[in-house]
Design a protein around this motif. Structure first.
Motif, PDB file in Angstrom:
ATOM      1  N   ALA A  12     -16.919 -12.262  27.437  1.00 43.97           N
ATOM      2  CA  ALA A  12     -17.915 -12.661  26.447  1.00 43.97           C
ATOM      3  C   ALA A  12     -18.559 -11.454  25.787  1.00 43.97           C
ATOM      4  O   ALA A  12     -18.784 -11.444  24.565  1.00 43.97           O
ATOM      5  CB  ALA A  12     -18.983 -13.533  27.116  1.00 43.97           C
ATOM      6  N   ALA A  13     -18.857 -10.413  26.569  1.00 39.54           N
ATOM      7  CA  ALA A  13     -19.516  -9.239  26.012  1.00 39.54           C
ATOM      8  C   ALA A  13     -18.609  -8.506  25.017  1.00 39.54           C
ATOM      9  O   ALA A  13     -19.056  -8.120  23.931  1.00 39.54           O
ATOM     10  CB  ALA A  13     -19.940  -8.291  27.144  1.00 39.54           C
ATOM     11  N   THR A  15     -16.067  -9.757  23.345  1.00 37.99           N
ATOM     12  CA  THR A  15     -15.904 -10.605  22.162  1.00 37.99           C
ATOM     13  C   THR A  15     -17.123 -10.523  21.262  1.00 37.99           C
ATOM     14  O   THR A  15     -17.000 -10.403  20.032  1.00 37.99           O
ATOM     15  CB  THR A  15     -15.664 -12.059  22.583  1.00 37.99           C
ATOM     16  N   TYR A  16     -18.310 -10.562  21.855  1.00 37.15           N
ATOM     17  CA  TYR A  16     -19.549 -10.500  21.070  1.00 37.15           C
ATOM     18  C   TYR A  16     -19.678  -9.159  20.347  1.00 37.15           C
ATOM     19  O   TYR A  16     -20.030  -9.112  19.158  1.00 37.15           O
ATOM     20  CB  TYR A  16     -20.737 -10.718  21.995  1.00 37.15           C
ATOM     21  N   LEU A  17     -19.391  -8.070  21.052  1.00 41.11           N
ATOM     22  CA  LEU A  17     -19.558  -6.748  20.451  1.00 41.11           C
ATOM     23  C   LEU A  17     -18.513  -6.453  19.383  1.00 41.11           C
ATOM     24  O   LEU A  17     -18.777  -5.724  18.428  1.00 41.11           O
ATOM     25  CB  LEU A  17     -19.502  -5.675  21.548  1.00 41.11           C
ATOM     26  N   THR A  19     -17.159  -8.718  17.371  1.00 38.52           N
ATOM     27  CA  THR A  19     -17.230  -9.629  16.230  1.00 38.52           C
ATOM     28  C   THR A  19     -17.917  -8.983  15.035  1.00 38.52           C
ATOM     29  O   THR A  19     -17.521  -9.214  13.881  1.00 38.52           O
ATOM     30  CB  THR A  19     -17.966 -10.920  16.634  1.00 38.52           C
ATOM     31  N   GLY A  56     -11.417  -9.706  23.345  1.00 36.92           N
ATOM     32  CA  GLY A  56     -12.088 -10.164  24.552  1.00 36.92           C
ATOM     33  C   GLY A  56     -11.112 -10.670  25.600  1.00 36.92           C
ATOM     34  O   GLY A  56     -11.311 -10.457  26.805  1.00 36.92           O
ATOM     35  N   GLY A 211     -18.837 -15.743  23.702  1.00 40.47           N
ATOM     36  CA  GLY A 211     -19.073 -14.504  22.969  1.00 40.47           C
ATOM     37  C   GLY A 211     -18.995 -14.678  21.469  1.00 40.47           C
ATOM     38  O   GLY A 211     -19.751 -14.047  20.713  1.00 40.47           O
ATOM     39  N   PHE A 212     -18.114 -15.550  21.005  1.00 37.20           N
ATOM     40  CA  PHE A 212     -17.954 -15.744  19.562  1.00 37.20           C
ATOM     41  C   PHE A 212     -18.969 -16.723  18.998  1.00 37.20           C
ATOM     42  O   PHE A 212     -19.365 -16.609  17.829  1.00 37.20           O
ATOM     43  CB  PHE A 212     -16.538 -16.242  19.270  1.00 37.20           C
ATOM     44  N   ALA A 214     -22.041 -16.954  19.450  1.00 34.22           N
ATOM     45  CA  ALA A 214     -23.287 -16.298  19.059  1.00 34.22           C
ATOM     46  C   ALA A 214     -23.271 -15.910  17.585  1.00 34.22           C
ATOM     47  O   ALA A 214     -24.327 -15.828  16.952  1.00 34.22           O
ATOM     48  CB  ALA A 214     -23.525 -15.062  19.928  1.00 34.22           C
ATOM     49  N   HIS A 215     -22.097 -15.675  17.011  1.00 30.67           N
ATOM     50  CA  HIS A 215     -21.958 -15.336  15.592  1.00 30.67           C
ATOM     51  C   HIS A 215     -21.522 -16.534  14.749  1.00 30.67           C
ATOM     52  O   HIS A 215     -21.557 -16.449  13.518  1.00 30.67           O
ATOM     53  CB  HIS A 215     -20.931 -14.218  15.407  1.00 30.67           C
ATOM     54  N   ASN A 216     -21.094 -17.609  15.382  1.00 26.24           N
ATOM     55  CA  ASN A 216     -20.443 -18.693  14.659  1.00 26.24           C
ATOM     56  C   ASN A 216     -21.292 -19.955  14.548  1.00 26.24           C
ATOM     57  O   ASN A 216     -20.914 -20.877  13.833  1.00 26.24           O
ATOM     58  CB  ASN A 216     -19.108 -19.028  15.344  1.00 26.24           C
TER      59      ASN A 216
END
Length: 426
Positions: A12-13, A15-17, A19, A56, A211-212, A214-216
């Motif tokens: 998750a981390a 993927t989040y970073l 994105t 990720g 992780g994704f 958070a942006h989606n």
């Protein structure tokens, strides 16, 4: 469990970073198609979010390979290698489609190739458990056909629901959680090692989606595109194949001591493909309805339209966020309800609970314009649409001076009006 949590957090981390940079790359590369008539968003939004999700996935697999207990999954089979091969092909096909567009038939052929590569490396259905008969072996050709069909159906089902912000990622995350609970119970509850790959695949899927998301979530800053949705569908199919075609019911019978108890314990996998179909029941129903609807109208089954289930929720009157939450609710109800029925010995209680939740879901579904109001004590912590409207304060009593000024203003306006009428009469 701690190792799984570590893999989930790392996936998750990463993927989040990733994105954020991927979003900038997508904008620079021009992967921002104009808004189409069937789209819900109003402004062009970059795609290629699948690049961050694939990063990720690779990070999670790398971390899992270095852990003591999870490293056994890598040494005992070729599932991880097959997953990376199939996911890589599907991801590359999705990137090309997000940037330049790929014909529907070409895309279908690429999906079958990715599925075939995984089957060739050993990810295939070997047996089908049939109630009252036991494990029925299938020929390699039959296993290949079943596996490829399951992959193609899963991929397109997830791709079809990728129409609202956060919808596809959230529903796949819910399905992966249901898979994790069930496969983890088979592995550690009944020591069935064949369920170990499905546990790891489910954890990776959960981490990629969280992780994704958070942006989606609405309003989305980036879309996963076909590079993400097709890869998620493939991973969901791989986990389903690992659960459905490889777990021998006789191993559970040896633990329970009764074939009747085994049937109850393995309800989601004892009937072939039941659990995989229940966790994607809504996407699958949307896929089937779309194919029937377009074929009946004389159109191609791959022709795009604006009549999917999530579009209909918006047309009824639900907001964007509420439509997504409704889809989440029904997906979780079906997926976790199936898993709960296989865990508890009181199936009647589960059925009654599901019926009650269905009634709640129907009430929410049929009241799109209802807006609950939060208590006054927590109004500062909720969105403005859930706050109670404060009544307007009555106008204070005017002073004598204010009344005099108001009267003079009224007389001046009437005088101007009289002059205006006189000038028009002249």
């Amino acid at each position: 469990m701690r190792e799984y949590l570590l893999v989930l957090f790392c996936t998750a981390a990463v993927t989040y970073l990733l994105t954020g940079p991927v979003r900038k790359f997508a904008i620079a590369a021009g992967a921002m198609p104009p808004v189409r008539a069937r789209d819900v968003h109003r402004e062009p939004t970059p795609r290629l979010g699948g690049i961050a999700m694939f990063g990720g996935l690779c990070a999670g697999i790398l971390v899992a390979s270095q852990l003591d207990n999870l490293s056994k999954v890598f040494s005992q089979g070729t599932d991880i290698r097959a997953l990376l091969s199939g996911a890589g092909i599907m991801w590359l096909l999705g990137v090309l489609d997000d940037k330049w567009g790929v014909d529907a038939l070409v895309k279908l052929g690429g999906q079958m190739i990715a599925a075939g590569v995984m089957v060739w490396q050993g990810v295939t259905v070997i047996t089908l458990p049939v109630p009252g008969v036991g494990a029925v072996a299938v020929s390699p050709t039959q296993g290949m056909v079943i596996s490829v069909t399951l992959v193609v159906v899963m991929v397109n089902a997830v791709n079809f629901i990728d129409g609202l912000d956060g919808l596809a990622g959230g529903m796949v995350c819910i399905a992966a959680m249901a898979f994790f609970l069930y496969s983890y119970r088979l592995w550690y509850g009944y020591t069935i090692t064949d369920a170990a790959p499905a546990v790891l695949f489910s954890v990776l899927l959960i981490g990629m989606c969280l992780g994704f998301l958070a942006h989606n979530m609405h309003p989305a800053r980036i879309f996963m595109g076909d590079s993400g949705s097709m890869m998620l569908g493939l991973m969901l199919a791989v986990a389903a194949i690992s659960i459905t075609g490889r777990v021998d019911p006789d191993l559970v019978t040896s633990e329970t001591g009764s074939q009747t108890a085994t049937v109850h314990e393995l309800v989601p996998i004892y009937i072939p493909l039941l659990l995989p179909l229940t966790v994607i029941a809504l996407p699958l129903a949307d896929l089937l309805l779309a194919v029937v609807r377009r074929t009946w109208a004389g159109q191609s089954p791959f022709a795009a339209d604006k009549r999917h289930l999530h579009h209909r929720l918006l047309q009824v009157g639900h907001s964007h966020s509420r439509a997504v939450l409704i889809m989440y609710f029904w997906a979780a109800l079906i997926a976790f309800g199936t898993v709960a029925f296989s865990v508890t010995n009181t199936g009647r209680t589960v059925v009654l609970t599901l019926v009650g939740l269905c009634l709640v879901g129907l009430v929410v579904l049929l009241t799109p314009r209802f807006r609950p109001r939060a208590p006054r004590a927590v109004q500062s912590f909720v969105p403005p649409r859930y706050r109670r409207r404060q009544p307007s304060a009555p106008m204070a009593e005017l002073s004598a001076k204010d009344k005099q000024l108001l009267g003079e203003a009224s007389r001046d306006s009437s005088t101007l009006d009289d002059h205006g009428h006189a000038s028009r009469r002249r």
